[in-house]
Design an enzyme around this catalytic site. Structure first.
Site, mmCIF file in Angstrom:
data_model
loop_
_atom_site.group_PDB
_atom_site.id
_atom_site.type_symbol
_atom_site.label_atom_id
_atom_site.label_comp_id
_atom_site.label_asym_id
_atom_site.label_seq_id
_atom_site.Cartn_x
_atom_site.Cartn_y
_atom_site.Cartn_z
ATOM 1 N N GLU A 133 17.178 -10.956 -17.905
ATOM 2 C CA GLU A 133 18.535 -11.327 -18.485
ATOM 3 C C GLU A 133 18.541 -11.018 -20.163
ATOM 4 O O GLU A 133 17.684 -11.178 -20.988
ATOM 5 C CB GLU A 133 18.549 -12.781 -18.794
ATOM 6 C CG GLU A 133 19.856 -13.447 -19.228
ATOM 7 C CD GLU A 133 19.738 -14.930 -18.965
ATOM 8 O OE1 GLU A 133 20.916 -15.698 -19.333
ATOM 9 O OE2 GLU A 133 18.821 -15.544 -18.644
ATOM 10 N N HIS A 134 19.741 -9.972 -20.126
ATOM 11 C CA HIS A 134 20.037 -9.474 -21.149
ATOM 12 C C HIS A 134 19.203 -8.708 -21.946
ATOM 13 O O HIS A 134 19.059 -8.151 -23.179
ATOM 14 C CB HIS A 134 20.379 -10.300 -22.347
ATOM 15 C CG HIS A 134 21.415 -11.138 -21.999
ATOM 16 N ND1 HIS A 134 22.961 -10.831 -21.744
ATOM 17 C CD2 HIS A 134 21.714 -12.649 -21.706
ATOM 18 C CE1 HIS A 134 23.876 -11.940 -21.773
ATOM 19 N NE2 HIS A 134 23.043 -12.916 -21.441
ATOM 20 N N ARG A 135 18.129 -7.981 -20.897
ATOM 21 C CA ARG A 135 17.025 -7.052 -21.428
ATOM 22 C C ARG A 135 16.818 -5.951 -20.460
ATOM 23 O O ARG A 135 16.572 -6.470 -19.119
ATOM 24 C CB ARG A 135 15.974 -7.686 -22.025
ATOM 25 C CG ARG A 135 14.976 -6.686 -22.716
ATOM 26 C CD ARG A 135 13.746 -7.675 -23.301
ATOM 27 N NE ARG A 135 12.661 -6.844 -23.760
ATOM 28 C CZ ARG A 135 11.827 -6.273 -23.141
ATOM 29 N NH1 ARG A 135 11.577 -6.264 -21.949
ATOM 30 N NH2 ARG A 135 10.929 -5.553 -23.802
ATOM 31 N N PHE A 149 11.542 -3.677 -16.292
ATOM 32 C CA PHE A 149 11.581 -5.222 -16.877
ATOM 33 C C PHE A 149 12.909 -5.720 -16.978
ATOM 34 O O PHE A 149 13.501 -5.915 -18.022
ATOM 35 C CB PHE A 149 10.851 -4.989 -18.196
ATOM 36 C CG PHE A 149 9.580 -4.828 -18.236
ATOM 37 C CD1 PHE A 149 8.566 -5.669 -17.571
ATOM 38 C CD2 PHE A 149 8.928 -3.537 -18.512
ATOM 39 C CE1 PHE A 149 7.250 -5.702 -17.489
ATOM 40 C CE2 PHE A 149 7.667 -3.489 -18.519
ATOM 41 C CZ PHE A 149 6.691 -4.545 -18.116
ATOM 42 N N SER A 150 13.682 -5.365 -15.880
ATOM 43 C CA SER A 150 15.282 -5.570 -16.055
ATOM 44 C C SER A 150 15.259 -7.172 -15.993
ATOM 45 O O SER A 150 15.059 -7.825 -14.861
ATOM 46 C CB SER A 150 16.065 -4.941 -14.888
ATOM 47 O OG SER A 150 17.319 -5.289 -14.831
ATOM 48 N N CYS A 184 0.825 -1.177 0.093
ATOM 49 C CA CYS A 184 -0.117 -0.021 -0.221
ATOM 50 C C CYS A 184 0.942 1.257 -0.126
ATOM 51 O O CYS A 184 1.852 1.452 0.803
ATOM 52 C CB CYS A 184 -0.998 0.127 1.422
ATOM 53 S SG CYS A 184 -2.039 1.406 1.360
#
Length: 282
Positions: free
Chosen positions: A265-267, A262-263, A123
């Site tokens: 793998e490789h992105r 959106f961290s 919250c």
């Protein structure tokens, strides 16, 4: 400041501290020997300032002094640690009470805000009395750092090893402080993502632990209050494993914070302040 190693979090990963076991029945019954499971503790924690109750948060019942310090700083109740004179934590019949003694000036300002929170996990602004109380113009971060995309990837891939309670229960968030090359130096865990960040702030600021430039990595989405708390702690880069919200992006742009979501793998995806991210800093 000495750096911790992966797994040296606030808890031991063997289930002996603040992690419970509960009987279970699994379907389909693939593993007939598994009759119990680890679960994360969830406890009401009351924050009391100069004898007046201010907030009740559902939280993980460890590292609570750091939580109280971080909450006080990130909520703007105090501006500096030396405005907190004493902290006393005691278990009561229905939860945990943290009593803080703060400066008279800060307490008078707190009373003037007339804000009472009834906190729940995740919250952000429970109990705010009106829309006018929402922070529109956060403090601008004054520190400047440049980290590489590779450093963000390195820290993201290392985060799981730093979360022993999450590995046991699958029920808690982590907030990590990472230096420029992506090395994690500390992680705090809690059932609430905001609580985890408060614990990290309350752990590192009294130790001058944000002295080294770097970035915040959180194992959750980036919400409005995550960015608000980051701005108040002068954190210049926020990286989230999940998505940011629209208001979080707006807050990042106003405060001058680099916001990454959106961290994986490789992105990862940069939503604000991409100028601070470089291809490599070795």
């Amino acid at each position: 400041m000495s750096r911790k190693k992966a797994g040296e979090s606030t808890l031991v990963a063997n289930g002996q501290h603040n992690v419970s076991t509960r009987p279970i029945f699994a379907w389909p019954k693939v593993d007939s020997d598994k009759t119990t499971d680890f679960v994360a503790e969830e406890t009401p924690v009351a924050l009391v300032y100069n004898g007046v109750s201010h907030a009740v948060m559902m939280a993980s019942p460890w590292n609570l002094e750091a939580f109280a310090i971080g909450f006080s700083l990130s909520e703007g109740i105090v501006d500096r640690c030396d405005e907190i004179y004493a902290i006393d934590t005691q278990t009561v019949y229905n939860g945990i009470e943290i009593s803080l003694t703060i400066s008279r000036q800060r307490f008078e300002q707190l009373k003037a805000r007339r804000r009472m929170l009834a906190g729940r996990t995740g919250c952000g602004i429970c109990g705010t009395e009106s829309l006018d109380q929402l922070v529109v113009d956060p403090p601008a971060v004054t520190r400047r750092a440049a980290v590489s995309h590779q450093a963000i990837f390195r820290a993201t891939m290392a985060l799981e090893a730093w979360q022993p309670v999450q590995q046991l229960t699958g029920a808690v968030h982590g907030a990590a402080w990472c230096v420029d090359d992506g090395t994690i130096i500390d992680v705090c865990e809690d059932i609430g993502r905001h609580n985890a960040l408060d614990k990290l702030i309350g752990t590192l600021i009294p130790m001058d632990g944000f002295r080294e430039s770097g970035f915040l990595l959180i194992s959750s989405r980036a919400s409005y209050e995550i960015l608000q708390k980051s701005a108040r702690a002068n954190i210049e880069i926020v990286v989230a494993v999940s998505a940011p919200t629209s208001r979080a992006i707006d807050m990042a742009e106003k405060a001058g914070i680099t916001l990454v979501g959106f961290s994986r793998e490789h992105r990862h995806v940069v939503y604000a302040g991409h100028q601070r991210l470089i291809e490599s800093n070795n």
